[in-house]
Motif scaffolding. Structure first.
Motif, PDB file in Angstrom:
ATOM      1  N   PRO A   1      56.738  43.304  79.494  1.00  0.00           N
ATOM      2  CA  PRO A   1      56.711  44.325  80.554  1.00  0.00           C
ATOM      3  C   PRO A   1      56.354  45.715  80.041  1.00  0.00           C
ATOM      4  O   PRO A   1      55.667  46.478  80.732  1.00  0.00           O
ATOM      5  CB  PRO A   1      58.146  44.286  81.112  1.00  0.00           C
ATOM      6  N   LEU A   2      56.785  46.049  78.829  1.00  0.00           N
ATOM      7  CA  LEU A   2      56.428  47.341  78.248  1.00  0.00           C
ATOM      8  C   LEU A   2      54.938  47.387  77.930  1.00  0.00           C
ATOM      9  O   LEU A   2      54.269  48.406  78.153  1.00  0.00           O
ATOM     10  CB  LEU A   2      57.243  47.584  76.971  1.00  0.00           C
ATOM     11  N   ILE A   3      54.425  46.296  77.420  1.00  0.00           N
ATOM     12  CA  ILE A   3      53.001  46.215  77.103  1.00  0.00           C
ATOM     13  C   ILE A   3      52.166  46.335  78.382  1.00  0.00           C
ATOM     14  O   ILE A   3      51.153  47.041  78.418  1.00  0.00           O
ATOM     15  CB  ILE A   3      52.696  44.897  76.370  1.00  0.00           C
ATOM     16  N   GLU A   4      52.593  45.652  79.432  1.00  0.00           N
ATOM     17  CA  GLU A   4      51.854  45.725  80.689  1.00  0.00           C
ATOM     18  C   GLU A   4      51.841  47.138  81.252  1.00  0.00           C
ATOM     19  O   GLU A   4      50.867  47.553  81.891  1.00  0.00           O
ATOM     20  CB  GLU A   4      52.455  44.750  81.705  1.00  0.00           C
TER      21      GLU A   4
ATOM     22  N   ILE B   1      45.564  41.427  65.577  1.00  0.00           N
ATOM     23  CA  ILE B   1      45.850  42.100  66.845  1.00  0.00           C
ATOM     24  C   ILE B   1      45.515  43.589  66.748  1.00  0.00           C
ATOM     25  O   ILE B   1      44.928  44.170  67.681  1.00  0.00           O
ATOM     26  CB  ILE B   1      47.315  41.890  67.254  1.00  0.00           C
ATOM     27  N   GLU B   2      45.854  44.210  65.635  1.00  0.00           N
ATOM     28  CA  GLU B   2      45.510  45.625  65.464  1.00  0.00           C
ATOM     29  C   GLU B   2      43.994  45.823  65.503  1.00  0.00           C
ATOM     30  O   GLU B   2      43.495  46.756  66.152  1.00  0.00           O
ATOM     31  CB  GLU B   2      46.073  46.152  64.154  1.00  0.00           C
ATOM     32  N   ALA B   3      43.267  44.945  64.833  1.00  0.00           N
ATOM     33  CA  ALA B   3      41.804  45.049  64.829  1.00  0.00           C
ATOM     34  C   ALA B   3      41.220  44.767  66.213  1.00  0.00           C
ATOM     35  O   ALA B   3      40.230  45.388  66.625  1.00  0.00           O
ATOM     36  CB  ALA B   3      41.217  44.079  63.810  1.00  0.00           C
TER      37      ALA B   3
ATOM     38  N   LEU C   1      53.456  47.873  69.927  1.00  0.00           N
ATOM     39  CA  LEU C   1      54.125  46.876  70.761  1.00  0.00           C
ATOM     40  C   LEU C   1      53.486  45.496  70.617  1.00  0.00           C
ATOM     41  O   LEU C   1      54.193  44.483  70.482  1.00  0.00           O
ATOM     42  CB  LEU C   1      54.085  47.307  72.225  1.00  0.00           C
ATOM     43  N   GLU C   2      52.166  45.446  70.622  1.00  0.00           N
ATOM     44  CA  GLU C   2      51.499  44.152  70.637  1.00  0.00           C
ATOM     45  C   GLU C   2      51.545  43.451  69.285  1.00  0.00           C
ATOM     46  O   GLU C   2      51.636  42.224  69.216  1.00  0.00           O
ATOM     47  CB  GLU C   2      50.067  44.302  71.141  1.00  0.00           C
ATOM     48  N   CYS C   3      51.488  44.202  68.214  1.00  0.00           N
ATOM     49  CA  CYS C   3      51.629  43.572  66.894  1.00  0.00           C
ATOM     50  C   CYS C   3      53.025  42.962  66.739  1.00  0.00           C
ATOM     51  O   CYS C   3      53.177  41.854  66.209  1.00  0.00           O
ATOM     52  CB  CYS C   3      51.366  44.589  65.782  1.00  0.00           C
ATOM     53  N   GLU C   4      54.028  43.677  67.220  1.00  0.00           N
ATOM     54  CA  GLU C   4      55.392  43.153  67.140  1.00  0.00           C
ATOM     55  C   GLU C   4      55.565  41.944  68.048  1.00  0.00           C
ATOM     56  O   GLU C   4      56.164  40.936  67.657  1.00  0.00           O
ATOM     57  CB  GLU C   4      56.393  44.241  67.535  1.00  0.00           C
ATOM     58  N   ALA C   5      55.026  42.021  69.262  1.00  0.00           N
ATOM     59  CA  ALA C   5      55.135  40.887  70.183  1.00  0.00           C
ATOM     60  C   ALA C   5      54.411  39.660  69.641  1.00  0.00           C
ATOM     61  O   ALA C   5      54.893  38.526  69.762  1.00  0.00           O
ATOM     62  CB  ALA C   5      54.565  41.272  71.547  1.00  0.00           C
ATOM     63  N   ALA C   6      53.256  39.870  69.031  1.00  0.00           N
ATOM     64  CA  ALA C   6      52.513  38.752  68.448  1.00  0.00           C
ATOM     65  C   ALA C   6      53.300  38.114  67.307  1.00  0.00           C
ATOM     66  O   ALA C   6      53.390  36.881  67.204  1.00  0.00           O
ATOM     67  CB  ALA C   6      51.157  39.231  67.948  1.00  0.00           C
TER      68      ALA C   6
END
Length: 224
Positions: free
Chosen positions: A160-163, A208-210, A99-104
């Motif tokens: 919201p999904l990340i949170e 972000i992955e790291a 999720l966070e890599c895509e959001a970034a």
């Protein structure tokens, strides 16, 4: 644990915000920031006393947090953080990464000078918290950096999904910070900022992955 001594996040009540909304927001932030210690049960009455409210808005807020899998309801009107296994933690970490890599990556479309300067300011605050060994500030500035990075678009649906994932991992962040220098030797936020400035999506995803792997990945061994 004596619930009134629980160190809840400081979240001032906003203009127009109902009492129920404020109680939920403050308890949710407290879970996300690791202020509900794993394995420690707290009572509804104790939380109400700590917030200075009746039990009703607390009960409703906890019902919603249980639905988000942030807490579990016990007998005798108590709640606690769900037990964590290595398998569940690995799944949450993988979900965070996806999720966070895509959001970034999607933030590249709004990464103007002001956007990057705001992130740079938050990263400097994070560095200052680390230098001061201020655990509370380290957690809050890290959350703020990531929320600012992912939440730049008005039509954002990923944050919201990340949170929701942060809620389930948050109570274990203090464990992750116990030996930060050993497990987090490179400033991954600085790498992400450099990637944003150059418009390099692949580098941003790697940073972000790291950041997730270095920040919390070592907990898998402790939970196993």
């Amino acid at each position: 644990m004596d619930a009134p001594t629980l160190d809840l996040a400081l979240e001032p009540r906003l203009d127009g915000e109902t009492l129920q909304q404020w109680v939920f927001r403050r308890l949710r932030r407290s879970v996300m920031a690791g202020r509900f210690p794993p394995g420690k049960a707290v009572t509804i009455r104790g939380l109400a006393d700590a917030l200075g409210v009746s039990s009703m808005p607390v009960r409703e807020a906890l019902r919603r947090l249980v639905a988000e899998r942030a807490l579990v309801l016990l007998d005798n009107r108590r709640v606690r953080v769900p037990e964590m296994t290595a398998r569940r933690f690995e799944e949450l970490m993988t979900t965070r990464t996806l999720l966070e890599c895509e959001a970034a990556a999607r933030s590249l479309g709004v990464a103007d000078g002001a956007f990057i300067e705001r992130l740079d300011e938050l990263n400097r605050a994070s560095d200052a918290a680390v230098a001061a060994s201020d655990t509370e500030a380290m957690i809050e500035t890290n959350l703020a950096f990531h929320a600012a990075l992912y939440g730049g678009r008005a039509d954002n649906v990923l944050l919201p999904l990340i949170e929701s994932v942060w809620l389930q991992i948050g109570p274990f962040m203090r464990m992750a910070l116990a030996d930060l220098e050993t497990h987090y030797p490179v400033d991954r936020h600085a790498e992400a900022l450099a990637a944003l400035r150059s418009g390099d999506e692949a580098a941003l995803r790697r940073a972000i992955e790291a950041d997730i792997r270095d920040g919390i990945g070592h907990l898998l061994a402790q939970l196993g």
